[in-house]
Design an enzyme around this catalytic site. Structure first.
Site, mmCIF file in Angstrom:
data_model
loop_
_atom_site.group_PDB
_atom_site.id
_atom_site.type_symbol
_atom_site.label_atom_id
_atom_site.label_comp_id
_atom_site.label_asym_id
_atom_site.label_seq_id
_atom_site.Cartn_x
_atom_site.Cartn_y
_atom_site.Cartn_z
ATOM 1 N N ALA A 214 0.812 -1.220 0.000
ATOM 2 C CA ALA A 214 0.000 0.000 0.000
ATOM 3 C C ALA A 214 0.847 1.273 0.000
ATOM 4 O O ALA A 214 0.452 2.271 -0.592
ATOM 5 C CB ALA A 214 -0.940 0.002 1.197
ATOM 6 N N HIS B 80 -3.415 -9.993 -4.248
ATOM 7 C CA HIS B 80 -4.777 -9.851 -3.736
ATOM 8 C C HIS B 80 -5.787 -9.592 -4.851
ATOM 9 O O HIS B 80 -6.903 -9.151 -4.579
ATOM 10 C CB HIS B 80 -4.840 -8.731 -2.696
ATOM 11 C CG HIS B 80 -3.998 -8.998 -1.491
ATOM 12 N ND1 HIS B 80 -4.204 -10.068 -0.659
ATOM 13 C CD2 HIS B 80 -2.927 -8.336 -0.982
ATOM 14 C CE1 HIS B 80 -3.305 -10.055 0.309
ATOM 15 N NE2 HIS B 80 -2.515 -9.029 0.137
ATOM 16 N N CYS C 127 -24.445 -17.526 -12.433
ATOM 17 C CA CYS C 127 -25.059 -18.577 -11.591
ATOM 18 C C CYS C 127 -26.048 -18.030 -10.572
ATOM 19 O O CYS C 127 -26.735 -18.804 -9.912
ATOM 20 C CB CYS C 127 -23.987 -19.391 -10.893
ATOM 21 S SG CYS C 127 -23.230 -18.571 -9.457
#
Length: 164
Positions: A26, A125, A161
């Site tokens: 970060a 991530h 779905c």
């Protein structure tokens, strides 16, 4: 070329260096206006409850948290952020003769926006620009899901779905 990429000249400090792996988090994006998580002005420091939106079990089990998370995604500063000097320096290194990989904990895409080829970035991530259904694994663009949120869906289901 034995692992050395074709590209521009390597910087002087890298004389003799053939391979580099760079790990970023970060902190590299704070100069681009994206707050970190635990610093003095960090997202989790200023709002400890925000950490729950990054916790898988809390996210899948709490519909109200998912609704807050969808709104937060649309407001994320990375949508407007521009790469800073650190992103540009790494892009220059990746595009030099040194076999370089960027491994990042960031989801903001600023390494790629600065000119680092996507195939040279490992996003630990994931990316804020895509959505993955936790039920079927289908992937779709985040902007499509956020358009559905803006149109009134608070917690859009998977278009494939119907799952989360």
């Amino acid at each position: 070329m034995d692992g050395i990429r074709a590209g521009g000249a390597a910087p002087g400090w890298a004389n003799g260096v053939r391979r580099v792996a760079v790990l970023t988090g970060a902190g590299i994006s704070t100069d681009s206006g994206i707050p970190d998580f635990r610093g003095a002005r960090g997202i989790w420091t200023l709002n400890p409850g925000a950490q729950q939106m990054s916790t898988y079990q809390a996210y899948v089990s709490d519909p109200a948290l998912r609704r807050r998370s969808w709104r937060a995604r649309g407001e994320h500063p990375a949508w407007r952020a521009e790469p800073n000097a650190a992103h540009a320096a790494l892009a220059k290194l990746v595009n030099s003769a040194i076999d370089t990989w960027v491994i990042t904990q960031n989801i903001d895409g600023l390494h790629q926006k600065a000119g680092t080829p996507a195939e040279r970035v490992v996003e630990l991530h994931g990316s804020m620009f895509g959505v993955v259904c936790v039920s079927c694994g289908d992937r779709s663009p985040m902007n499509e899901a956020l358009a559905r949120v803006e149109a009134g869906e608070e917690d859009p289901d998977c278009p494939r779905c119907g799952g989360s």
